[in-house]
Design an enzyme around this catalytic site. Structure first.
Site, PDB file in Angstrom:
ATOM      1  N   PHE A 167       0.848  -1.190   0.000  1.00 39.84           N
ATOM      2  CA  PHE A 167       0.000   0.000   0.000  1.00 39.84           C
ATOM      3  C   PHE A 167       0.882   1.237   0.000  1.00 39.84           C
ATOM      4  O   PHE A 167       1.734   1.395   0.868  1.00 39.84           O
ATOM      5  CB  PHE A 167      -0.950   0.040   1.200  1.00 39.84           C
ATOM      6  CG  PHE A 167      -1.902   1.197   1.120  1.00 39.84           C
ATOM      7  CD1 PHE A 167      -2.990   1.161   0.256  1.00 39.84           C
ATOM      8  CD2 PHE A 167      -1.676   2.358   1.853  1.00 39.84           C
ATOM      9  CE1 PHE A 167      -3.846   2.249   0.141  1.00 39.84           C
ATOM     10  CE2 PHE A 167      -2.541   3.444   1.741  1.00 39.84           C
ATOM     11  CZ  PHE A 167      -3.627   3.383   0.886  1.00 39.84           C
ATOM     12  N   ASP A 209       9.156   2.547   1.779  1.00 42.16           N
ATOM     13  CA  ASP A 209       7.974   3.252   2.257  1.00 42.16           C
ATOM     14  C   ASP A 209       7.807   2.915   3.738  1.00 42.16           C
ATOM     15  O   ASP A 209       7.354   1.830   4.089  1.00 42.16           O
ATOM     16  CB  ASP A 209       6.752   2.800   1.442  1.00 42.16           C
ATOM     17  CG  ASP A 209       5.449   3.454   1.925  1.00 42.16           C
ATOM     18  OD1 ASP A 209       5.440   4.022   3.036  1.00 42.16           O
ATOM     19  OD2 ASP A 209       4.451   3.373   1.192  1.00 42.16           O
ATOM     20  N   LYS A 242       2.191   9.374   8.560  1.00 41.90           N
ATOM     21  CA  LYS A 242       1.443   8.890   9.721  1.00 41.90           C
ATOM     22  C   LYS A 242       1.909   9.485  11.073  1.00 41.90           C
ATOM     23  O   LYS A 242       1.434  10.531  11.446  1.00 41.90           O
ATOM     24  CB  LYS A 242       1.418   7.376   9.732  1.00 41.90           C
ATOM     25  CG  LYS A 242       0.511   6.836   8.596  1.00 41.90           C
ATOM     26  CD  LYS A 242       0.019   5.422   8.820  1.00 41.90           C
ATOM     27  CE  LYS A 242      -1.152   5.093   7.921  1.00 41.90           C
ATOM     28  NZ  LYS A 242      -0.789   4.544   6.617  1.00 41.90           N
TER      29      LYS A 242
HETATM   30  C1  PLP Z   1      -1.059   4.908   5.160  1.00 37.40           C
HETATM   31  C2  PLP Z   1       0.014   4.570   4.207  1.00 37.40           C
HETATM   32  C3  PLP Z   1       0.247   5.342   3.055  1.00 37.40           C
HETATM   33  C4  PLP Z   1      -0.653   6.486   2.648  1.00 37.40           C
HETATM   34  O1  PLP Z   1      -0.638   7.529   3.558  1.00 37.40           O
HETATM   35  P1  PLP Z   1      -1.742   8.707   3.436  1.00 37.40           P
HETATM   36  O2  PLP Z   1      -1.291   9.686   4.481  1.00 37.40           O
HETATM   37  O3  PLP Z   1      -3.068   8.109   3.702  1.00 37.40           O
HETATM   38  O4  PLP Z   1      -1.643   9.260   2.069  1.00 37.40           O
HETATM   39  C5  PLP Z   1       1.319   5.008   2.249  1.00 37.40           C
HETATM   40  N1  PLP Z   1       2.118   3.976   2.550  1.00 37.40           N
HETATM   41  C6  PLP Z   1       1.928   3.201   3.641  1.00 37.40           C
HETATM   42  C7  PLP Z   1       2.868   2.078   3.923  1.00 37.40           C
HETATM   43  C8  PLP Z   1       0.861   3.466   4.488  1.00 37.40           C
HETATM   44  O5  PLP Z   1       0.643   2.673   5.546  1.00 37.40           O
END
Ligand code: PLP
Length: 396
Positions: free
Chosen positions: A137, A223, A252
């Site tokens: 994600f 990420d 986050k």
């Molecule tokens: C939550 C998340 C995102 C996206 O973050 P947003 O602030 O909702 O755009 C991207 N990568 C990972 C691994 C995430 O957990």
């Protein structure tokens, strides 16, 4: 307003993009929250790994008050002291030498993808492709949803941007075979998959990716939007694996509840961003960065990171004990306070029953209950949360 009134308002006026639970949370303290009808919950969700310091943390509240009394926002046309300081602190504690600030995880990944493309254009003979993994994600912008390895996130958005492909996670061979000599510029992975169901790769995987990227002279992007900022018991999850990326993204927990994202890079890569190449109006503003500094300080010097390691063990052991008791629990896994419990069946009903019984948890990848409480949580709240979970599991 009570729960019912707030729910009615949401349904009438807010775009219908979320399947929400039928409660409105209005107040929080530490690892507890209360809804609009006054009901109390133990919070094992923490705003999906955002509220690392819990709710109402004095250091966060103080930073907001102090900065609000000085200056909330100025443009990146000017230098911004808290932004430069936060960048320095992040660089001091990571592999990186430069930081670009934005407002969310998707934007941080968007920045990483754009930087990889500029670097590819400048140094890799025009390579542009980003390889990522199944069940990953990376966000909801057009580029990041295309990098995301989940069909449901992409459905209905064709045509998607070109230059993205996915291979299975934790499969070095698949990545090696997918790298295209002519087009691939970067590999993008989560060091531990969050939304994909708290998936910890084999130790050799990230090391193997690093070697692969070095051999092919392409970029490795981690990420750490979910796994970063202490969530796994280290400031960054990559530290568990002894592997450094060329680019890393954060969001986050970075802003302690305020919207703050960042893309960190090694100097030789960051150089491909020049004035005008990328920008964000709110990115790195005085308020969010002041809070980011307070969060980082509380994590490292205030003991929150140490607490995460300790409480991570307590929660892991508690979940493991439940696994001994209930046969439909397949596995308990994760690091620090990014923990998952894989079930034989869909976990939706358990999540709903926990909510009714006063415990907030959520479910990732259908069958994995995810536990991501505030890093400042204590033994007492963990015990209470586990007791509720046990009762709910016993009823399944
Ligand atoms: C939550 C998340 C995102 C996206 O973050 P947003 O602030 O909702 O755009 C991207 N990568 C990972 C691994 C995430 O957990």
């Amino acid at each position: 307003m009570n729960n019912r009134q707030i729910i009615n308002l949401t349904q009438r006026y807010v775009a219908n993009t979320y399947a929400r639970f039928p409660v409105a949370l209005v107040w929080g303290k530490g690892a507890r929250v209360w809804d609009a009808d006054g009901k109390e919950y133990i919070d094992f969700v923490a705003g999906i790994a955002v509220n690392s310091l819990g709710h109402n943390h004095p250091a966060v509240a103080r930073a907001i008050r102090q900065q609000a009394a000085k200056l909330l926002h100025v443009s990146n046309l000017y230098h911004i002291a808290p932004q430069s300081e936060l960048a320095r602190e992040l660089c001091r504690r990571s592999f990186a030498q430069k930081v670009f600030f934005c407002n969310s995880g998707a934007e941080a990944n968007e920045a990483a993808i754009k930087l990889a493309r500029r670097y590819g254009a400048e140094w890799l003979g025009g390579k542009y492709e980003v390889l990522s993994t199944h069940n990953s994600f990376h966000g909801r912008t057009l580029a990041t949803l295309t990098a995301t390895g989940q069909e449901k996130v992409r459905a209905g958005y064709d045509p998607l941007p070109a230059g993205f492909r996915q291979v299975p996670y934790n499969d070095l061979r698949a990545m090696e075979e997918a790298i295209d000599e002519k087009t691939t510029a970067a590999v993008l992975v989560e060091p531990i998959q969050g939304e994909g169901g708290v998936v910890v790769p084999d130790k050799g995987y990230l090391q193997g990716l690093r070697e692969l990227c070095d051999q092919r002279e392409i970029l490795l992007i981690f990420d750490e939007v979910q796994s970063g900022m202490g969530r796994t018991g280290k400031l960054f999850a990559y530290e568990h694996f002894g592997v450094e990326p060329d680019i890393m993204t954060l969001a986050k927990a970075l802003g302690g509840g305020l919207p703050l994202g960042a893309m960190l890079a090694k100097e030789k890569v960051a150089r491909s961003f020049v004035p005008g190449a990328h920008a964000s109006t709110f990115g790195g503003n005085p308020l969010t960065c002041s809070v980011g500094l307070a969060v980082l300080k509380t994590l490292v010097q205030g003991g929150a990171l140490k607490n995460c390691v300790k409480m991570g063990r307590v929660l892991f052991d508690g979940l493991q004990a439940l696994k001994q008791r209930f046969r439909f629990i397949r596995e308990v896994r994760g690091k620090g306070l990014l923990l998952g419990m894989e079930l034989e069946q869909d976990g939706g009903k358990i999540v709903e029953d926990c909510l009714k019984a006063g415990l907030l948890i959520n479910c990732a990848a259908h069958k994995v209950l995810r536990f991501i409480p505030p890093l400042i949580i204590g033994k007492k709240e963990i015990g209470q949360g586990l007791a509720i979970l046990e009762k709910v599991l016993a009823r399944q």
